[in-house]
Motif scaffolding. Structure first.
Motif, PDB file in Angstrom:
ATOM      1  N   UNK A   1       0.814  -1.220   0.000  1.00 31.44           N
ATOM      2  CA  UNK A   1       0.000   0.000   0.000  1.00 31.44           C
ATOM      3  C   UNK A   1       0.846   1.268   0.000  1.00 31.44           C
ATOM      4  N   UNK A   2       2.158   1.119  -0.223  1.00 32.93           N
ATOM      5  CA  UNK A   2       3.051   2.272  -0.230  1.00 32.93           C
ATOM      6  C   UNK A   2       3.713   2.428  -1.599  1.00 32.93           C
ATOM      7  N   UNK A   3       4.549   3.438  -1.733  1.00 29.29           N
ATOM      8  CA  UNK A   3       5.204   3.701  -3.014  1.00 29.29           C
ATOM      9  C   UNK A   3       6.541   2.986  -3.159  1.00 29.29           C
ATOM     10  N   UNK A   4       7.239   2.816  -2.037  1.00 29.30           N
ATOM     11  CA  UNK A   4       8.549   2.160  -2.060  1.00 29.30           C
ATOM     12  C   UNK A   4       8.664   1.186  -0.891  1.00 29.30           C
ATOM     13  N   UNK A   5       9.240   0.028  -1.165  1.00 31.02           N
ATOM     14  CA  UNK A   5       9.649  -0.904  -0.117  1.00 31.02           C
ATOM     15  C   UNK A   5      11.162  -1.015  -0.189  1.00 31.02           C
ATOM     16  N   UNK A   6      11.831  -0.767   0.941  1.00 30.95           N
ATOM     17  CA  UNK A   6      13.293  -0.789   0.980  1.00 30.95           C
ATOM     18  C   UNK A   6      13.754  -1.875   1.940  1.00 30.95           C
ATOM     19  N   UNK A   7      14.703  -2.692   1.499  1.00 27.62           N
ATOM     20  CA  UNK A   7      15.228  -3.762   2.348  1.00 27.62           C
ATOM     21  C   UNK A   7      16.688  -4.017   2.013  1.00 27.62           C
ATOM     22  N   UNK A   8      17.424  -4.500   2.986  1.00 25.40           N
ATOM     23  CA  UNK A   8      18.804  -4.899   2.761  1.00 25.40           C
ATOM     24  C   UNK A   8      18.951  -6.387   2.569  1.00 25.40           C
ATOM     25  N   UNK A   9      17.812  -7.102   2.506  1.00 28.59           N
ATOM     26  CA  UNK A   9      17.789  -8.558   2.377  1.00 28.59           C
ATOM     27  C   UNK A   9      17.512  -8.930   0.919  1.00 28.59           C
ATOM     28  N   UNK A  10      18.520  -9.392   0.213  1.00 28.67           N
ATOM     29  CA  UNK A  10      18.373  -9.694  -1.214  1.00 28.67           C
ATOM     30  C   UNK A  10      17.358 -10.801  -1.478  1.00 28.67           C
ATOM     31  N   UNK A  11      17.315 -11.800  -0.619  1.00 30.09           N
ATOM     32  CA  UNK A  11      16.369 -12.901  -0.807  1.00 30.09           C
ATOM     33  C   UNK A  11      14.933 -12.392  -0.693  1.00 30.09           C
ATOM     34  N   UNK A  12      14.683 -11.596   0.322  1.00 26.77           N
ATOM     35  CA  UNK A  12      13.359 -11.016   0.518  1.00 26.77           C
ATOM     36  C   UNK A  12      12.988 -10.106  -0.646  1.00 26.77           C
ATOM     37  N   UNK A  13      13.937  -9.304  -1.113  1.00 18.78           N
ATOM     38  CA  UNK A  13      13.687  -8.410  -2.242  1.00 18.78           C
ATOM     39  C   UNK A  13      13.288  -9.201  -3.481  1.00 18.78           C
ATOM     40  N   UNK A  14      14.010 -10.262  -3.780  1.00 17.31           N
ATOM     41  CA  UNK A  14      13.731 -11.062  -4.978  1.00 17.31           C
ATOM     42  C   UNK A  14      12.344 -11.684  -4.910  1.00 17.31           C
ATOM     43  N   UNK A  15      12.012 -12.254  -3.769  1.00 17.82           N
ATOM     44  CA  UNK A  15      10.698 -12.889  -3.621  1.00 17.82           C
ATOM     45  C   UNK A  15       9.574 -11.863  -3.734  1.00 17.82           C
ATOM     46  N   UNK A  16       9.777 -10.715  -3.101  1.00 20.12           N
ATOM     47  CA  UNK A  16       8.741  -9.681  -3.136  1.00 20.12           C
ATOM     48  C   UNK A  16       8.551  -9.155  -4.551  1.00 20.12           C
ATOM     49  N   UNK A  17       9.633  -9.000  -5.285  1.00 16.14           N
ATOM     50  CA  UNK A  17       9.524  -8.552  -6.678  1.00 16.14           C
ATOM     51  C   UNK A  17       8.719  -9.550  -7.503  1.00 16.14           C
ATOM     52  N   UNK A  18       8.964 -10.839  -7.295  1.00 18.81           N
ATOM     53  CA  UNK A  18       8.229 -11.884  -8.025  1.00 18.81           C
ATOM     54  C   UNK A  18       6.739 -11.811  -7.697  1.00 18.81           C
ATOM     55  N   UNK A  19       6.423 -11.712  -6.405  1.00 17.63           N
ATOM     56  CA  UNK A  19       5.022 -11.687  -5.968  1.00 17.63           C
ATOM     57  C   UNK A  19       4.322 -10.417  -6.450  1.00 17.63           C
ATOM     58  N   UNK A  20       4.954  -9.268  -6.277  1.00 17.59           N
ATOM     59  CA  UNK A  20       4.352  -8.011  -6.714  1.00 17.59           C
ATOM     60  C   UNK A  20       4.157  -8.012  -8.235  1.00 17.59           C
ATOM     61  N   UNK A  21       5.129  -8.532  -8.961  1.00 18.63           N
ATOM     62  CA  UNK A  21       5.028  -8.593 -10.420  1.00 18.63           C
ATOM     63  C   UNK A  21       3.839  -9.443 -10.836  1.00 18.63           C
ATOM     64  N   UNK A  22       3.653 -10.561 -10.166  1.00 19.95           N
ATOM     65  CA  UNK A  22       2.557 -11.467 -10.511  1.00 19.95           C
ATOM     66  C   UNK A  22       1.192 -10.799 -10.324  1.00 19.95           C
ATOM     67  N   UNK A  23       1.011 -10.117  -9.207  1.00 21.57           N
ATOM     68  CA  UNK A  23      -0.286  -9.508  -8.912  1.00 21.57           C
ATOM     69  C   UNK A  23      -0.459  -8.136  -9.560  1.00 21.57           C
ATOM     70  N   UNK A  24       0.631  -7.552 -10.037  1.00 17.08           N
ATOM     71  CA  UNK A  24       0.550  -6.210 -10.616  1.00 17.08           C
ATOM     72  C   UNK A  24       0.628  -5.108  -9.594  1.00 17.08           C
ATOM     73  N   UNK A  25       1.213  -5.390  -8.434  1.00 14.68           N
ATOM     74  CA  UNK A  25       1.373  -4.386  -7.384  1.00 14.68           C
ATOM     75  C   UNK A  25       2.455  -3.401  -7.808  1.00 14.68           C
ATOM     76  N   UNK A  26       2.175  -2.114  -7.697  1.00 16.74           N
ATOM     77  CA  UNK A  26       3.029  -1.089  -8.288  1.00 16.74           C
ATOM     78  C   UNK A  26       4.112  -0.545  -7.365  1.00 16.74           C
TER      79      UNK A  26
END
Length: 276
Positions: A231-256
């Motif tokens: 529900x925000x504009x940016x998600x920032x993390x220092x965890x590469x694994x978490x970033x990769x998974x979140x990108x995959x999930x957001x991409x699938x659902x179309x989360x911006x």
């Protein structure tokens, strides 16, 4: 509510801000606070409470958290200007102004449930690992591109899971949603929560950058952060694994939401383009 860009920091980065252990990060945040908002969520409060509760198992857990966590709660209040992401179950996640002390009081009401949930989470991760004991599947799946759910049969498999899941189906029906895509799933926090939980679980099942069983609690918090950050504009993390998974999930659902690393955050130009 403010029309400023909303930047969601995962808890590790918030912790760096608490103890001032990452000077470039602290300076960047302080620089941007004038024209960006840094909201917190109940997930941040859970991560503050957990270590205190593990070390002080007494009959008055809330008192322990409020006393021993007071410095962090005050720092979180200052960082976020008391801007919070609030779940509304059958309505969309919303922004409110609330001191973190009030939020953590609600978090603590259901704290006893966490132990059982963590046991279930650990068992789930162990079951997934047992299906790939050598890590061969994980090595292959983890090298797929960020959009692989949208481009392969895995996306169709996830969609079927969503349609046949009772809680997802009930939540979708209540929200009058027929398609598990953004922005439709955002109309109900309960629906958003269930769909993203299932998507992250699906990544574990197919062995996409799987978590260690010992990281069960950490993964639980990661998923919750991803739910609120949607529900925000940016998600920032220092965890590469978490970033990769979140990108995959957001991409699938179309989360911006823009999912970025700590280095990318530090290199953001000023001012940010308005996302609204």
């Amino acid at each position: 509510m403010s029309s400023k860009n909303k930047i969601y920091l995962d808890y590790n980065l918030v912790a760096y801000y608490f103890d001032k252990s990452n000077i470039p990060l602290c300076e960047k945040i302080d620089l941007m606070k004038g024209y960006c908002d840094f909201p917190y969520s109940p997930a941040h409060l859970e991560e503050i409470a957990v270590p205190i509760m593990q070390n002080h198992k007494d009959k008055k857990p809330l008192d322990s958290v409020l006393t021993l966590g007071s410095e962090k709660l005050n720092s979180l209040s200052e960082l976020t200007n008391n801007l919070a992401l609030a779940p509304q179950r059958e309505k969309c996640t919303t922004f409110i102004r609330e001191n973190p002390i009030e939020c953590i009081k609600r978090v603590m009401i259901n704290y006893d449930l966490n132990e059982n949930i963590e046991i279930m989470e650990e068992a789930f991760l162990q079951k997934c690992k047992d299906l790939d004991p050598t890590g061969k599947i994980a090595n292959r799946i983890s090298n797929l591109p960020i959009n692989f759910l949208n481009e392969t049969h895995y996306g169709k498999d996830l969609e079927l899971k969503l349609h046949f899941d009772l809680l997802a189906a009930i939540s979708a029906r209540k929200a009058r949603v027929t398609e598990f895509r953004w922005p439709y799933i955002s109309t109900s926090h309960q629906l958003l929560e269930r769909t993203l939980e299932m998507a992250f679980n699906f990544l574990e099942e197919i062995r996409y950058k799987p978590e260690k069983v010992s990281k069960s609690r950490s993964r639980m918090h990661d998923v919750t952060h991803a739910i609120y950050a949607a529900s925000t504009d940016y998600l920032v993390s220092g965890d590469d694994r978490f970033l990769s998974k979140t990108k995959v999930v957001y991409k699938y659902f179309g989360i911006e939401t823009n999912v970025i690393s700590l280095d990318e955050f530090l290199n953001l130009k000023h001012p940010l383009p308005n996302m609204h």
